[in-house]
Design an enzyme around this catalytic site. Structure first.
Site: not given
Length: 201
Positions: A48, A180
């Site tokens: 930061d 899937h």
């Protein structure tokens, strides 16, 4: 959206500890070069405090990058290839360039999208709200940006990060077989959409 309190944490600035060392500042952050070195030789600023990003995972990547450089590893750190997450409901995540950025850069790009409402697992989990959008370079198909809105978008974006780190194309995504039923199949479908046409759209 009804709420009792809104907290805006956008306007941050660096708060370095008091020290005899003076750092050059830029827009309230410690100024660093492309290797995260400050104006004081031998002192680096990551996270930061340098204003490059407010995400913890990017701060960690910056730290590893600096340690590697100090150990003689010569590499570049492209912050545009790191994902950004928003923990909303559904979640939102993005990596790479946005459409407005590509327009500003004058890049010839293509958009391919696939809705979660056409994904079998998302439907069975009542999580069909959302979509995936892939922005790719129009000539060769390199993936330039990905945006996802889905219940687990902050997990799914990591697949996009791998594609971008490897400079993959939409052809690579379309050829990547996905199990899937899974929600991550939307990557493959969006790849098909970019190359030709999504199978289940």
């Amino acid at each position: 959206v009804p709420c009792e309190l809104i907290v805006n944490a956008r306007h941050r600035k660096a708060n370095p500890l008091s020290s005899d060392i003076e750092f050059e500042m830029e827009n309230d952050y410690i100024k660093v070069d492309e290797n995260f070195q400050t104006s004081t030789n031998g002192i680096y600023a990551i996270g930061d405090v340098n204003g490059k990003s407010h995400f913890a995972h990017i701060a960690s990547a910056e730290g590893l990058f600096v340690v590697n450089r100090l150990n003689g590893v010569d590499e570049k750190l492209d912050l545009s290839k790191f994902p950004m997450n928003m923990y909303s409901q559904p979640e939102a995540a993005q990596i790479g360039h946005t459409e407005s950025q590509l327009k500003e850069m004058g890049v010839d790009y293509k958009i391919s999208e696939f809705p979660l409402s056409a994904n079998g697992k998302a439907i069975t989990e009542n999580a069909g709200e959302g979509f995936i959008r892939i922005l790719s370079e129009n000539k060769y198909g390199e993936v330039l940006g990905v945006q996802i809105i889905a219940n687990n978008a902050t997990d799914m974006i990591n697949e996009a990060a791998a594609y971008m780190q490897l400079e993959s194309t939409v052809y690579d995504i379309a050829k990547t077989v996905h199990t899937h039923p899974t929600i991550s199949e939307v990557f493959m479908e969006a790849g098909f959409e970019a190359v030709d046409h999504a199978i289940h759209k």
